[in-house]
Design a protein around this motif. Structure first.
Motif, PDB file in Angstrom:
ATOM      1  N   SER A  71      27.608  10.270  28.629  1.00 27.04           N
ATOM      2  CA  SER A  71      28.764  10.923  28.022  1.00 27.04           C
ATOM      3  C   SER A  71      28.270  12.065  27.143  1.00 27.04           C
ATOM      4  CB  SER A  71      29.587   9.928  27.203  1.00 27.04           C
ATOM      5  OG  SER A  71      28.831   9.427  26.126  1.00 27.04           O
ATOM      6  N   ARG A  72      29.200  12.864  26.682  1.00 27.48           N
ATOM      7  CA  ARG A  72      28.813  13.973  25.822  1.00 27.48           C
ATOM      8  C   ARG A  72      29.922  14.295  24.842  1.00 27.48           C
ATOM      9  NH1 ARG A  72      28.961  18.777  30.448  1.00 27.48           N
ATOM     10  NH2 ARG A  72      31.156  18.563  30.970  1.00 27.48           N
ATOM     11  N   ASP A  73      29.502  14.838  23.720  1.00 28.31           N
ATOM     12  CA  ASP A  73      30.425  15.301  22.691  1.00 28.31           C
ATOM     13  C   ASP A  73      30.134  16.782  22.505  1.00 28.31           C
ATOM     14  OD1 ASP A  73      31.745  15.997  20.352  1.00 28.31           O
ATOM     15  OD2 ASP A  73      31.458  14.016  19.464  1.00 28.31           O
ATOM     16  N   ASN A  74      30.952  17.626  23.133  1.00 29.14           N
ATOM     17  CA  ASN A  74      30.685  19.063  23.081  1.00 29.14           C
ATOM     18  C   ASN A  74      30.770  19.607  21.652  1.00 29.14           C
ATOM     19  OD1 ASN A  74      30.313  19.097  25.822  1.00 29.14           O
ATOM     20  ND2 ASN A  74      32.306  19.985  26.299  1.00 29.14           N
ATOM     21  N   ALA A  75      31.655  19.035  20.853  1.00 26.61           N
ATOM     22  CA  ALA A  75      31.799  19.507  19.476  1.00 26.61           C
ATOM     23  C   ALA A  75      30.518  19.272  18.674  1.00 26.61           C
ATOM     24  CB  ALA A  75      32.972  18.813  18.808  1.00 26.61           C
ATOM     25  N   LYS A  76      29.822  18.180  18.984  1.00 28.80           N
ATOM     26  CA  LYS A  76      28.573  17.864  18.290  1.00 28.80           C
ATOM     27  C   LYS A  76      27.353  18.360  19.056  1.00 28.80           C
ATOM     28  CE  LYS A  76      30.240  13.708  15.941  1.00 28.80           C
ATOM     29  NZ  LYS A  76      30.030  12.255  15.725  1.00 28.80           N
ATOM     30  N   ASN A  77      27.613  18.929  20.247  1.00 26.93           N
ATOM     31  CA  ASN A  77      26.530  19.400  21.112  1.00 26.93           C
ATOM     32  C   ASN A  77      25.509  18.296  21.365  1.00 26.93           C
ATOM     33  OD1 ASN A  77      26.104  21.744  22.590  1.00 26.93           O
ATOM     34  ND2 ASN A  77      24.442  22.415  21.263  1.00 26.93           N
ATOM     35  N   THR A  78      26.026  17.117  21.616  1.00 24.98           N
ATOM     36  CA  THR A  78      25.176  15.936  21.783  1.00 24.98           C
ATOM     37  C   THR A  78      25.583  15.187  23.049  1.00 24.98           C
ATOM     38  OG1 THR A  78      24.865  15.720  19.403  1.00 24.98           O
ATOM     39  CG2 THR A  78      24.383  13.783  20.751  1.00 24.98           C
ATOM     40  N   MET A  79      24.583  14.723  23.774  1.00 24.28           N
ATOM     41  CA  MET A  79      24.793  13.917  24.964  1.00 24.28           C
ATOM     42  C   MET A  79      24.285  12.517  24.687  1.00 24.28           C
ATOM     43  SD  MET A  79      23.346  14.685  28.791  1.00 24.28           S
ATOM     44  CE  MET A  79      21.645  14.606  28.240  1.00 24.28           C
ATOM     45  N   TYR A  80      24.901  11.522  25.335  1.00 20.26           N
ATOM     46  CA  TYR A  80      24.535  10.133  25.096  1.00 20.26           C
ATOM     47  C   TYR A  80      24.241   9.423  26.414  1.00 20.26           C
ATOM     48  CZ  TYR A  80      26.876  11.234  20.706  1.00 20.26           C
ATOM     49  OH  TYR A  80      27.258  11.830  19.527  1.00 20.26           O
ATOM     50  N   LEU A  81      23.448   8.371  26.299  1.00 12.13           N
ATOM     51  CA  LEU A  81      23.236   7.469  27.422  1.00 12.13           C
ATOM     52  C   LEU A  81      23.393   6.053  26.892  1.00 12.13           C
ATOM     53  CD1 LEU A  81      22.483   7.294  30.447  1.00 12.13           C
ATOM     54  CD2 LEU A  81      20.114   6.888  29.708  1.00 12.13           C
ATOM     55  N   GLN A  82      24.501   5.429  27.247  1.00 11.67           N
ATOM     56  CA  GLN A  82      24.743   4.034  26.865  1.00 11.67           C
ATOM     57  C   GLN A  82      24.119   3.153  27.936  1.00 11.67           C
ATOM     58  OE1 GLN A  82      26.242   2.675  24.082  1.00 11.67           O
ATOM     59  NE2 GLN A  82      25.582   0.711  24.924  1.00 11.67           N
ATOM     60  N   MET A  83      23.219   2.284  27.524  1.00 12.85           N
ATOM     61  CA  MET A  83      22.504   1.429  28.462  1.00 12.85           C
ATOM     62  C   MET A  83      22.825  -0.030  28.159  1.00 12.85           C
ATOM     63  SD  MET A  83      18.824   3.416  28.540  1.00 12.85           S
ATOM     64  CE  MET A  83      18.425   2.967  26.860  1.00 12.85           C
ATOM     65  N   ASN A  84      23.426  -0.698  29.108  1.00 13.16           N
ATOM     66  CA  ASN A  84      23.798  -2.109  28.957  1.00 13.16           C
ATOM     67  C   ASN A  84      23.043  -2.957  29.968  1.00 13.16           C
ATOM     68  OD1 ASN A  84      25.716  -1.344  26.995  1.00 13.16           O
ATOM     69  ND2 ASN A  84      27.306  -1.089  28.546  1.00 13.16           N
ATOM     70  N   SER A  85      23.026  -4.244  29.717  1.00 18.04           N
ATOM     71  CA  SER A  85      22.359  -5.195  30.622  1.00 18.04           C
ATOM     72  C   SER A  85      20.946  -4.735  30.956  1.00 18.04           C
ATOM     73  CB  SER A  85      23.174  -5.360  31.912  1.00 18.04           C
ATOM     74  OG  SER A  85      24.481  -5.811  31.618  1.00 18.04           O
ATOM     75  N   LEU A  86      20.215  -4.395  29.942  1.00 19.09           N
ATOM     76  CA  LEU A  86      18.878  -3.835  30.144  1.00 19.09           C
ATOM     77  C   LEU A  86      17.930  -4.851  30.762  1.00 19.09           C
ATOM     78  CD1 LEU A  86      18.651  -1.743  26.895  1.00 19.09           C
ATOM     79  CD2 LEU A  86      18.322  -0.853  29.202  1.00 19.09           C
ATOM     80  N   LYS A  87      17.048  -4.329  31.596  1.00 22.25           N
ATOM     81  CA  LYS A  87      16.069  -5.143  32.303  1.00 22.25           C
ATOM     82  C   LYS A  87      14.662  -4.659  31.938  1.00 22.25           C
ATOM     83  CE  LYS A  87      19.185  -5.289  36.308  1.00 22.25           C
ATOM     84  NZ  LYS A  87      19.311  -4.980  37.747  1.00 22.25           N
TER      85      LYS A  87
END
Length: 121
Positions: A71-87
């Protein structure tokens, strides 16, 4: 010149969750294709997730589909990577990437310095 700075990597137990962030130096998110790669020792760099430009189509690598969300927040100029069920096999250095092409899968113009994610079993 575009600068990308990742953060959020750490040690986490298998089954846990983690969110990575990528802060860009200027209005990169609205002007470039963006996304994430990862690399484990002895392995080639692997595509994880990306957002195309200009369409904003989201794309995931097969090994993370259904578990990771970009996902990304253009207002904050930041991109995210949410990682669930990590292996444990998700253990790698994760890199933020920006491309002047339509997708980072084609080529990458700018890389972040990387953030280490370690998943213990």
């Amino acid at each position: 010149q575009v600068q990308l700075v990742e953060s959020g990597g750490r040690l986490v137990q298998a089954g846990g969750s983690l969110r990575l962030s990528c802060a860009a130096s200027r209005r990169t998110l609205s002007s470039y294709a963006m996304g994430w790669f990862r690399q484990s020792p002895g392995k080639e760099r692997e595509f994880v997730a990306g957002v195309t430009w200009p369409g904003g189509i989201i794309d995931y690598g097969d090994s993370v589909k259904g578990r990771f969300t970009i996902s990304r927040d253009n207002a904050k100029n930041t991109m995210y990577l949410q990682m669930n069920s990590l292996k444990p096999e998700d253990t790698a250095v994760y890199y933020c990437a920006a491309s002047s092409s339509t997708t980072i899968r084609n080529y990458v113009n700018y890389w972040g310095q990387g953030t280490q994610v370690t998943v213990s079993s």
